[in-house]
Design a protein around this motif. Structure first.
Motif, PDB file in Angstrom:
ATOM      1  N   PRO A 123      -1.353   0.816  -6.852  1.00  0.00           N
ATOM      2  CA  PRO A 123      -1.403   1.967  -7.654  1.00  0.00           C
ATOM      3  C   PRO A 123      -2.739   2.120  -8.553  1.00  0.00           C
ATOM      4  O   PRO A 123      -3.213   3.368  -8.792  1.00  0.00           O
ATOM      5  CB  PRO A 123      -0.502   1.367  -9.208  1.00  0.00           C
ATOM      6  N   ARG A 124      -3.646   1.096  -8.583  1.00  0.00           N
ATOM      7  CA  ARG A 124      -5.125   1.488  -9.174  1.00  0.00           C
ATOM      8  C   ARG A 124      -5.778   2.166  -8.033  1.00  0.00           C
ATOM      9  O   ARG A 124      -6.617   3.224  -8.573  1.00  0.00           O
ATOM     10  CB  ARG A 124      -5.749   0.004  -9.548  1.00  0.00           C
ATOM     11  N   ASP A 125      -5.726   1.831  -6.959  1.00  0.00           N
ATOM     12  CA  ASP A 125      -6.361   2.826  -5.987  1.00  0.00           C
ATOM     13  C   ASP A 125      -5.859   4.071  -5.620  1.00  0.00           C
ATOM     14  O   ASP A 125      -6.597   4.981  -5.712  1.00  0.00           O
ATOM     15  CB  ASP A 125      -6.256   1.989  -4.462  1.00  0.00           C
ATOM     16  N   GLU A 126      -4.606   4.450  -5.926  1.00  0.00           N
ATOM     17  CA  GLU A 126      -4.064   5.589  -5.797  1.00  0.00           C
ATOM     18  C   GLU A 126      -4.454   6.454  -7.238  1.00  0.00           C
ATOM     19  O   GLU A 126      -4.754   7.544  -7.000  1.00  0.00           O
ATOM     20  CB  GLU A 126      -2.338   5.513  -5.775  1.00  0.00           C
ATOM     21  N   LEU A 127      -4.595   5.772  -8.187  1.00  0.00           N
ATOM     22  CA  LEU A 127      -5.030   6.727  -9.354  1.00  0.00           C
ATOM     23  C   LEU A 127      -6.408   6.913  -9.391  1.00  0.00           C
ATOM     24  O   LEU A 127      -6.778   8.113  -9.435  1.00  0.00           O
ATOM     25  CB  LEU A 127      -4.893   5.805 -10.454  1.00  0.00           C
ATOM     26  N   VAL A 128      -7.263   6.222  -8.486  1.00  0.00           N
ATOM     27  CA  VAL A 128      -8.751   6.674  -8.260  1.00  0.00           C
ATOM     28  C   VAL A 128      -8.690   7.730  -7.078  1.00  0.00           C
ATOM     29  O   VAL A 128      -9.372   8.818  -7.362  1.00  0.00           O
ATOM     30  CB  VAL A 128      -9.611   5.516  -7.664  1.00  0.00           C
ATOM     31  N   LEU A 129      -7.827   7.690  -6.066  1.00  0.00           N
ATOM     32  CA  LEU A 129      -8.053   8.738  -5.133  1.00  0.00           C
ATOM     33  C   LEU A 129      -7.369   9.948  -5.410  1.00  0.00           C
ATOM     34  O   LEU A 129      -7.736  10.969  -5.183  1.00  0.00           O
ATOM     35  CB  LEU A 129      -7.239   8.032  -3.857  1.00  0.00           C
ATOM     36  N   LEU A 130      -6.265   9.749  -6.406  1.00  0.00           N
ATOM     37  CA  LEU A 130      -5.759  11.197  -6.929  1.00  0.00           C
ATOM     38  C   LEU A 130      -6.824  11.758  -7.784  1.00  0.00           C
ATOM     39  O   LEU A 130      -6.932  13.022  -7.696  1.00  0.00           O
ATOM     40  CB  LEU A 130      -4.592  10.793  -7.859  1.00  0.00           C
ATOM     41  N   ALA A 131      -7.791  11.132  -8.503  1.00  0.00           N
ATOM     42  CA  ALA A 131      -8.653  11.690  -9.550  1.00  0.00           C
ATOM     43  C   ALA A 131      -9.709  12.584  -8.477  1.00  0.00           C
ATOM     44  O   ALA A 131      -9.975  13.375  -8.704  1.00  0.00           O
ATOM     45  CB  ALA A 131      -9.202  10.838 -10.382  1.00  0.00           C
ATOM     46  N   ARG A 132     -10.298  11.754  -7.572  1.00  0.00           N
ATOM     47  CA  ARG A 132     -11.228  12.248  -6.631  1.00  0.00           C
ATOM     48  C   ARG A 132     -10.876  13.549  -5.755  1.00  0.00           C
ATOM     49  O   ARG A 132     -11.411  14.204  -5.345  1.00  0.00           O
ATOM     50  CB  ARG A 132     -11.703  11.001  -5.589  1.00  0.00           C
ATOM     51  N   THR A 133      -9.413  13.275  -5.090  1.00  0.00           N
ATOM     52  CA  THR A 133      -9.108  14.462  -4.384  1.00  0.00           C
ATOM     53  C   THR A 133      -8.936  15.625  -5.350  1.00  0.00           C
ATOM     54  O   THR A 133      -9.038  16.815  -4.604  1.00  0.00           O
ATOM     55  CB  THR A 133      -7.685  13.971  -3.682  1.00  0.00           C
ATOM     56  N   LEU A 134      -8.220  15.462  -6.530  1.00  0.00           N
ATOM     57  CA  LEU A 134      -8.043  16.862  -7.314  1.00  0.00           C
ATOM     58  C   LEU A 134      -9.314  17.293  -7.841  1.00  0.00           C
ATOM     59  O   LEU A 134      -9.647  18.498  -8.040  1.00  0.00           O
ATOM     60  CB  LEU A 134      -7.099  16.206  -8.697  1.00  0.00           C
ATOM     61  N   TRP A 135     -10.426  16.433  -7.883  1.00  0.00           N
ATOM     62  CA  TRP A 135     -11.690  16.776  -8.429  1.00  0.00           C
ATOM     63  C   TRP A 135     -12.261  17.836  -7.254  1.00  0.00           C
ATOM     64  O   TRP A 135     -12.724  19.103  -7.718  1.00  0.00           O
ATOM     65  CB  TRP A 135     -12.801  15.926  -8.462  1.00  0.00           C
ATOM     66  N   ARG A 136     -12.034  17.870  -6.103  1.00  0.00           N
ATOM     67  CA  ARG A 136     -12.558  18.444  -5.212  1.00  0.00           C
ATOM     68  C   ARG A 136     -11.687  19.917  -4.972  1.00  0.00           C
ATOM     69  O   ARG A 136     -11.991  20.990  -4.528  1.00  0.00           O
ATOM     70  CB  ARG A 136     -12.109  17.903  -3.582  1.00  0.00           C
ATOM     71  N   GLU A 137     -10.260  19.976  -5.703  1.00  0.00           N
ATOM     72  CA  GLU A 137      -9.540  20.861  -5.874  1.00  0.00           C
ATOM     73  C   GLU A 137      -9.595  21.910  -6.959  1.00  0.00           C
ATOM     74  O   GLU A 137      -8.894  22.787  -7.230  1.00  0.00           O
ATOM     75  CB  GLU A 137      -7.885  20.591  -5.771  1.00  0.00           C
ATOM     76  N   GLY A 138     -10.701  21.522  -7.801  1.00  0.00           N
ATOM     77  CA  GLY A 138     -11.213  22.366  -8.927  1.00  0.00           C
ATOM     78  C   GLY A 138     -10.524  21.706 -10.306  1.00  0.00           C
ATOM     79  O   GLY A 138     -10.827  22.258 -11.351  1.00  0.00           O
ATOM     80  N   TYR A 139     -10.199  20.391 -10.262  1.00  0.00           N
ATOM     81  CA  TYR A 139      -9.763  19.655 -11.448  1.00  0.00           C
ATOM     82  C   TYR A 139     -11.097  19.026 -11.981  1.00  0.00           C
ATOM     83  O   TYR A 139     -11.014  17.888 -11.782  1.00  0.00           O
ATOM     84  CB  TYR A 139      -8.453  18.826 -11.420  1.00  0.00           C
ATOM     85  N   ASN A 140     -12.240  19.631 -12.279  1.00  0.00           N
ATOM     86  CA  ASN A 140     -13.467  19.182 -12.460  1.00  0.00           C
ATOM     87  C   ASN A 140     -14.103  19.533 -13.605  1.00  0.00           C
ATOM     88  O   ASN A 140     -15.570  19.873 -13.696  1.00  0.00           O
ATOM     89  CB  ASN A 140     -14.273  19.479 -11.158  1.00  0.00           C
ATOM     90  N   ASP A 141     -13.442  19.560 -14.730  1.00  0.00           N
ATOM     91  CA  ASP A 141     -14.070  19.962 -16.114  1.00  0.00           C
ATOM     92  C   ASP A 141     -14.909  18.762 -16.730  1.00  0.00           C
ATOM     93  O   ASP A 141     -14.215  18.169 -17.688  1.00  0.00           O
ATOM     94  CB  ASP A 141     -13.121  20.476 -17.052  1.00  0.00           C
ATOM     95  N   HIS A 142     -15.933  18.483 -15.890  1.00  0.00           N
ATOM     96  CA  HIS A 142     -16.817  17.241 -16.528  1.00  0.00           C
ATOM     97  C   HIS A 142     -16.096  16.107 -16.993  1.00  0.00           C
ATOM     98  O   HIS A 142     -15.443  15.497 -15.944  1.00  0.00           O
ATOM     99  CB  HIS A 142     -17.511  17.985 -17.838  1.00  0.00           C
TER     100      HIS A 142
END
Length: 251
Positions: A16-35
């Motif tokens: 779950p810890r890995d998945e949380l990190v990967l979710l954050a990083r993949t969504l950053w690329r999709e525009g979820y990137n407000d600093h």
């Protein structure tokens, strides 16, 4: 005979810890990137949550930085501070035992529609992916969600749904898995983007999609489109092959 691997074989074993990190990083690329904005929580079933920490952007987050907190927002594991606005997630996990994963952020197009106080229509099939029921507008801005009462009001206003625009703020996406939240979040931002662009051309049309299709997609649990999440995860692991190493981030 052609062998088609199952989705589980498309990825390494992930905690779950890995998945949380990967979710954050993949969504950053999709525009979820407000600093530094945004929170992801995972309910572990024992009264604690995994959470991304404050002071670390989603595109630089690593498993060693993920913290574990209790439902009062106290750090019980990890050495990073709790992110601002976490009361939204604390109230959610107290009130909604059906939700395991929750994600809040301020993507551009989702936030524009939230600022306008309007629900954009679903105009194409990709924007309908992920299900999650009706998109809800929480239009009573009673203060930032680092206030417990405002956070509780936002959760109540969702009325058991899994997708919300928070007026004057951003979006809130819930699910039973990282895959579901990823698919719903990507589709939500695409829905908001496409509707904005179509409106820029002229008057907003009615959705060309049949009502039966929209209902079918709306009722999805978000886990049905196997391969969508997995392909995004593989892209992250190609970009940083050391990402899942259980070490501190590189200097």
């Amino acid at each position: 005979m052609t062998f088609i691997p199952t989705a589980e074989k498309l990825l390494p074993d992930l905690s779950p810890r890995d998945e949380l990190v990967l979710l954050a990083r993949t969504l950053w690329r999709e525009g979820y990137n407000d600093h530094l904005a945004g929170h992801i929580t995972v309910a572990l079933g024992d009264g604690t949550l995994l959470c991304n920490p404050w002071l670390v952007r989603w595109d630089e987050l690593r498993p060693s930085q993920v913290i574990r907190i209790d439902l009062d927002g106290r750090v019980v594991e990890g050495d990073w501070p709790v992110p601002l606005g976490i009361p939204l997630h604390l109230q959610l996990h107290r009130m909604r035992s059906d939700v395991t994963w929750a994600m809040h952020n301020h993507p551009l197009f989702g936030t524009v529609w939230a600022d306008r106080g309007e629900i954009p229509p679903v105009l194409d099939q990709s924007s309908a992916l992920g299900g999650g029921g009706d998109l809800v507008l929480v239009n009573e801005y009673e203060g930032p969600v680092n206030n417990a009462e405002a956070a509780r009001g936002a959760v109540e206003a969702m009325n058991g749904g899994h997708l919300a625009l928070l007026a004057g703020h951003g979006v809130f996406v819930l699910g039973s898995s990282a895959r579901a939240v990823h698919q719903r979040a990507v589709a939500l931002e695409q829905r908001c983007q496409r509707a904005w662009h179509v409106r820029a051309i002229g008057a907003m049309p009615r959705s060309p999609l049949p009502a039966s299709f929209l209902t079918y997609m709306k009722d999805s649990d978000g886990d049905g489109f196997r391969g969508f999440w997995e392909s995004s995860v593989r892209a992250e692991l190609r970009a940083d092959p050391t990402l899942l190493d259980n070490t501190a981030p590189p200097e």
